[in-house]
Write an enzyme that holds these catalytic residues in place. Structure first.
Site, PDB file in Angstrom:
ATOM      1  N   LYS A 169       0.853  -1.192   0.000  1.00 16.77           N
ATOM      2  CA  LYS A 169       0.000   0.000   0.000  1.00 16.77           C
ATOM      3  C   LYS A 169       0.888   1.240   0.000  1.00 16.77           C
ATOM      4  O   LYS A 169       1.444   1.646   1.017  1.00 16.77           O
ATOM      5  CB  LYS A 169      -0.922   0.053   1.226  1.00 16.77           C
ATOM      6  CG  LYS A 169      -2.020   1.093   1.008  1.00 16.77           C
ATOM      7  CD  LYS A 169      -2.447   1.845   2.230  1.00 16.77           C
ATOM      8  CE  LYS A 169      -1.634   3.025   2.599  1.00 16.77           C
ATOM      9  NZ  LYS A 169      -1.682   4.183   1.678  1.00 16.77           N
ATOM     10  N   GLY A 202      -4.695   5.532   4.133  1.00 15.49           N
ATOM     11  CA  GLY A 202      -4.058   4.856   5.262  1.00 15.49           C
ATOM     12  C   GLY A 202      -5.081   4.379   6.276  1.00 15.49           C
ATOM     13  O   GLY A 202      -5.021   3.244   6.761  1.00 15.49           O
ATOM     14  N   VAL A 205      -7.368   1.357   3.912  1.00 10.02           N
ATOM     15  CA  VAL A 205      -6.607   0.214   3.396  1.00 10.02           C
ATOM     16  C   VAL A 205      -5.497  -0.171   4.386  1.00 10.02           C
ATOM     17  O   VAL A 205      -5.303  -1.349   4.701  1.00 10.02           O
ATOM     18  CB  VAL A 205      -6.001   0.542   2.007  1.00 10.02           C
ATOM     19  CG1 VAL A 205      -5.098  -0.582   1.528  1.00 10.02           C
ATOM     20  CG2 VAL A 205      -7.114   0.805   1.004  1.00 10.02           C
ATOM     21  N   GLY A 206      -4.791   0.845   4.894  1.00 10.03           N
ATOM     22  CA  GLY A 206      -3.687   0.584   5.827  1.00 10.03           C
ATOM     23  C   GLY A 206      -4.190  -0.144   7.067  1.00 10.03           C
ATOM     24  O   GLY A 206      -3.636  -1.166   7.475  1.00 10.03           O
ATOM     25  N   GLU A 244       9.924   2.028  10.476  1.00 13.06           N
ATOM     26  CA  GLU A 244      10.957   2.986  10.034  1.00 13.06           C
ATOM     27  C   GLU A 244      10.289   4.352  10.108  1.00 13.06           C
ATOM     28  O   GLU A 244       9.450   4.680   9.274  1.00 13.06           O
ATOM     29  CB  GLU A 244      11.383   2.692   8.589  1.00 13.06           C
ATOM     30  CG  GLU A 244      11.856   1.268   8.331  1.00 13.06           C
ATOM     31  CD  GLU A 244      13.205   0.955   8.958  1.00 13.06           C
ATOM     32  OE1 GLU A 244      13.962   1.911   9.258  1.00 13.06           O
ATOM     33  OE2 GLU A 244      13.489  -0.222   9.173  1.00 13.06           O
ATOM     34  N   CYS A 278      13.877  11.345   5.727  1.00 15.66           N
ATOM     35  CA  CYS A 278      13.784  10.962   7.144  1.00 15.66           C
ATOM     36  C   CYS A 278      15.119  11.129   7.844  1.00 15.66           C
ATOM     37  O   CYS A 278      15.173  11.460   9.016  1.00 15.66           O
ATOM     38  CB  CYS A 278      13.292   9.532   7.249  1.00 15.66           C
ATOM     39  SG  CYS A 278      14.258   8.384   6.265  1.00 15.66           S
ATOM     40  N   GLU A 376      10.342  16.967  14.128  1.00 17.68           N
ATOM     41  CA  GLU A 376      10.689  16.792  12.720  1.00 17.68           C
ATOM     42  C   GLU A 376       9.837  17.741  11.870  1.00 17.68           C
ATOM     43  O   GLU A 376       8.610  17.690  11.924  1.00 17.68           O
ATOM     44  CB  GLU A 376      10.411  15.344  12.299  1.00 17.68           C
ATOM     45  CG  GLU A 376      10.776  15.055  10.865  1.00 17.68           C
ATOM     46  CD  GLU A 376      10.406  13.638  10.450  1.00 17.68           C
ATOM     47  OE1 GLU A 376       9.250  13.219  10.678  1.00 17.68           O
ATOM     48  OE2 GLU A 376      11.267  12.951   9.884  1.00 17.68           O
TER      49      GLU A 376
HETATM   50  P1  NAD Z   1       2.408   8.878   7.254  1.00 19.13           P
HETATM   51  O1  NAD Z   1       2.702   8.201   8.544  1.00 19.13           O
HETATM   52  O2  NAD Z   1       1.350   9.902   7.224  1.00 19.13           O
HETATM   53  O3  NAD Z   1       1.994   7.808   6.136  1.00 19.13           O
HETATM   54  C1  NAD Z   1       2.818   6.741   5.766  1.00 19.13           C
HETATM   55  C2  NAD Z   1       1.967   5.645   5.177  1.00 19.13           C
HETATM   56  O4  NAD Z   1       1.102   5.131   6.202  1.00 19.13           O
HETATM   57  C3  NAD Z   1       1.067   6.077   4.029  1.00 19.13           C
HETATM   58  O5  NAD Z   1       0.993   5.058   3.070  1.00 19.13           O
HETATM   59  C4  NAD Z   1      -0.277   6.252   4.729  1.00 19.13           C
HETATM   60  O6  NAD Z   1      -1.375   6.086   3.859  1.00 19.13           O
HETATM   61  C5  NAD Z   1      -0.236   5.140   5.746  1.00 19.13           C
HETATM   62  N1  NAD Z   1      -1.113   5.334   6.902  1.00 19.13           N
HETATM   63  C6  NAD Z   1      -1.542   6.507   7.424  1.00 19.13           C
HETATM   64  N2  NAD Z   1      -2.339   6.275   8.473  1.00 19.13           N
HETATM   65  C7  NAD Z   1      -2.408   4.929   8.625  1.00 19.13           C
HETATM   66  C8  NAD Z   1      -3.065   4.077   9.560  1.00 19.13           C
HETATM   67  N3  NAD Z   1      -3.823   4.564  10.535  1.00 19.13           N
HETATM   68  N4  NAD Z   1      -2.916   2.736   9.441  1.00 19.13           N
HETATM   69  C9  NAD Z   1      -2.122   2.227   8.463  1.00 19.13           C
HETATM   70  N5  NAD Z   1      -1.494   2.989   7.547  1.00 19.13           N
HETATM   71  C10 NAD Z   1      -1.616   4.325   7.630  1.00 19.13           C
HETATM   72  O7  NAD Z   1       3.810   9.429   6.767  1.00 19.13           O
HETATM   73  P2  NAD Z   1       4.115  10.329   5.488  1.00 19.13           P
HETATM   74  O8  NAD Z   1       3.631  11.690   5.800  1.00 19.13           O
HETATM   75  O9  NAD Z   1       3.657   9.645   4.251  1.00 19.13           O
HETATM   76  O10 NAD Z   1       5.716  10.270   5.479  1.00 19.13           O
HETATM   77  C11 NAD Z   1       6.509  11.135   6.187  1.00 19.13           C
HETATM   78  C12 NAD Z   1       7.063  10.453   7.437  1.00 19.13           C
HETATM   79  O11 NAD Z   1       7.760   9.261   7.083  1.00 19.13           O
HETATM   80  C13 NAD Z   1       8.097  11.316   8.122  1.00 19.13           C
HETATM   81  O12 NAD Z   1       7.887  11.286   9.521  1.00 19.13           O
HETATM   82  C14 NAD Z   1       9.415  10.634   7.775  1.00 19.13           C
HETATM   83  O13 NAD Z   1      10.450  10.859   8.675  1.00 19.13           O
HETATM   84  C15 NAD Z   1       9.016   9.212   7.748  1.00 19.13           C
HETATM   85  N6  NAD Z   1       9.997   8.431   6.976  1.00 19.13           N
HETATM   86  C16 NAD Z   1      10.829   7.557   7.628  1.00 19.13           C
HETATM   87  C17 NAD Z   1      11.776   6.829   6.910  1.00 19.13           C
HETATM   88  C18 NAD Z   1      12.683   5.826   7.576  1.00 19.13           C
HETATM   89  O14 NAD Z   1      13.252   4.995   6.886  1.00 19.13           O
HETATM   90  N7  NAD Z   1      12.862   5.873   8.882  1.00 19.13           N
HETATM   91  C19 NAD Z   1      11.882   7.016   5.551  1.00 19.13           C
HETATM   92  C20 NAD Z   1      11.033   7.918   4.925  1.00 19.13           C
HETATM   93  C21 NAD Z   1      10.081   8.615   5.652  1.00 19.13           C
END
Ligand code: NAD
Length: 469
Positions: A169, A202, A205-206, A244, A278, A376
């Site tokens: 997803k 998210g 589907v998540g 992550e 990140c 962040e």
């Molecule tokens: P996000 O947490 O909003 O979403 C990430 C994913 O999770 C998306 O596919 C989203 O649809 C899904 N999601 C959202 N709510 C959910 C739920 N309740 N249940 C299941 N899935 C759900 O993050 P974002 O805004 O897309 O990405 C930015 C964040 O990602 C930043 O905090 C960044 O630091 C982090 N990040 C970490 C790494 C790493 O390797 N540590 C790498 C890249 C990004």
């Protein structure tokens, strides 16, 4: 461009409720695509397809799995130009960044996973026991929008080499490269059900994936808040959850370092992908007596990053991903200034009327407990702080609930390594050393608990069985 279907059990099929979602180009604010919006019933079908495919895929000898995945790698390389163009369009990444940091690096991590198949101890003797490493089952891979191609491959390389079957997803804002990835897997002849794609929200589907009793592993990259929620949602079914998450990484410049080189590299890295990385070095720590000098260098580097059309080869700073993200980033800057921070470069005012651009912004005079130092931002914003000694630098660097990445700059490699050992983070680069696509990547503390890439990334998706004889 329309991607109106989901990929489930080896077939492209319409989402069960027929929904779709628009995808915007953040540089032009134009709608560039419409993609299928999956729902809970699609998750049911996809998990069932992955479950059906699991016995055969996990029993396929690893060498044979790798041969099929080599075909996928070749198919992806063949469409790398299209992948770059898609990344420019959906992320807003400048074309040079899309090529190197998104597509080439994504391919490199897949390469690393394929090569690491030979490094896993699939069977080993421990006294009277034969210890077997076996695929953990059906994996749900949930990815963020910042490096969409790379993030998906960082998970799928490990999962598919391990013998897991996958429901992917991708992020709502940037789902397009995932379609190219799955189409390439289809052309490479991955068996039906091994890789399934369900795009969508998210929260719908998540969450359906995370709570599904037939999903064995959740591999999640995204925000710390969502990671915490996923952990709670997965607890009743006792799933393995690999996280992550976010970061607030420090680049520590020691008093014997080349200040120009250290500050220049730190600012460039902090602003890469408009700061939406990140592992970005969003906190620069320099010797206090040289703070003013460091500010001057940082201001010049930030101002020199060419902001504008992501399609131009000379552009270094594209937009952030969405209007919402721009507002979030600008809010952090405005609150920091209200709290007493001084703008060394940039600022929250929109540098362009069209597109979600935010200037490369450097802030000084920030208190160690200021919001902009602790939280962040995930945009092109960094802080500079002075430190009084190596011990003080370590204390400032570790004064974070995150622990993803760090940097140390020193003319003395032993001193740099000694300091790196004291940083509570999953990665540290000494003197700007290159990213290693086969070394374990992951966080301490609220940056998560997983390790991706190379052998460690495969092991995330393995169970361990001891057979006594
Ligand atoms: P996000 O947490 O909003 O979403 C990430 C994913 O999770 C998306 O596919 C989203 O649809 C899904 N999601 C959202 N709510 C959910 C739920 N309740 N249940 C299941 N899935 C759900 O993050 P974002 O805004 O897309 O990405 C930015 C964040 O990602 C930043 O905090 C960044 O630091 C982090 N990040 C970490 C790494 C790493 O390797 N540590 C790498 C890249 C990004």
């Amino acid at each position: 461009m329309t991607h109106g279907r989901l990929f489930i059990g080896g077939r492209w099929q319409a989402p069960s409720d027929g929904g779709s979602r628009e995808v915007e180009n953040p540089a032009t604010e134009q709608v560039i695509a419409r993609v299928a919006e999956g729902g809970p019933r699609d998750v049911e079908h996809a998990v069932a397809a992955a479950r059906v495919a699991f016995p055969s895929w996990s029993a396929t000898p690893v060498a044979d799995r790798v041969v099929l995945l080599e075909g996928w790698y070749a198919e992806l390389r063949a469409v790398s130009g299209q992948l770059v163009a898609t990344t420019v369009a959906e992320v807003g990444a400048p074309v040079a960044v899309a090529r190197e940091a998104h597509v080439d690096l994504g391919l490199a991590v897949l390469r690393g996973s394929l090569d690491a198949a030979a490094e896993v101890a699939w069977e080993e003797e421990v006294g009277l026991s034969l210890v077997l490493r076996e695929a953990a089952g059906v994996a749900a891979c949930i990815t963020p929008w910042n490096y969409p191609f790379y993030q998906v491959l960082a998970k799928l390389g490990g999962a598919l080499v391990a013998g897991c079957t996958v429901v992917l997803k991708p992020a709502e804002l940037t789902p397009l490269s995932a379609y190219l990835l799955v189409e390439a897997a289809e052309r490479a002849g991955l068996p039906a059900g091994v890789l399934n794609l369900v795009t969508g929200a998210g929260a719908v589907v998540g969450e359906a994936l995370v709570t599904h009793p037939d999903v064995d592993v959740v591999s999640f990259t995204g925000s710390t808040a969502v990671g915490a929620r996923i952990t709670a949602l997965a607890a009743p079914t006792v799933k393995r959850v690999c996280l992550e998450l976010g970061g607030k990484s420090a680049s520590v410049v020691l008093d014997d370092a080349d200040l120009v080189r250290a500050v220049t590299s730190t600012v460039e890295a902090a602003m890469l992908n408009s700061g939406q990385t990140c592992s970005a070095w969003s906190r620069l720590l320099v010797p206090a007596p040289r703070l003013a000098e460091a500010e001057e260098i940082a201001a010049a580097v930030a101002a020199g990053l060419v902001l504008g059309d992501p399609l131009a080869e000379s552009t270094r700073l594209g937009p952030v991903v969405s209007a919402g993200q721009r507002a979030t980033v600008a809010g952090f800057v405005d609150r920091a200034v209200s709290a007493g921070a001084r703008i060394v470069a940039g600022g929250s005012a929109p540098p362009r009327s069209l597109g979600h651009f935010h200037a490369a912004t450097v802030l000084s005079d920030v208190a160690p407990d200021a919001e902009v130092v602790r939280e962040e931002v995930f945009g092109p914003v960094m802080t500079i702080q002075g430190h009084r000694s190596d011990d003080d630098a370590v204390a400032l660097a570790n004064a974070s609930s995150y622990g993803l990445h760090g940097g140390v700059w020193s003319a003395d490699p032993d001193r740099a390594l000694a300091l790196a050992r004291r940083l509570r983070t999953g990665q540290v680069d000494l003197n700007g050393a290159a990213f290693n696509p086969s070394a374990p990547f992951g966080g301490y503390g609220r940056s998560g608990n997983g390790r991706e890439l190379g052998r460690h990334g495969i092991e995330e998706f393995l169970e361990t069985k001891s057979v006594q004889r």
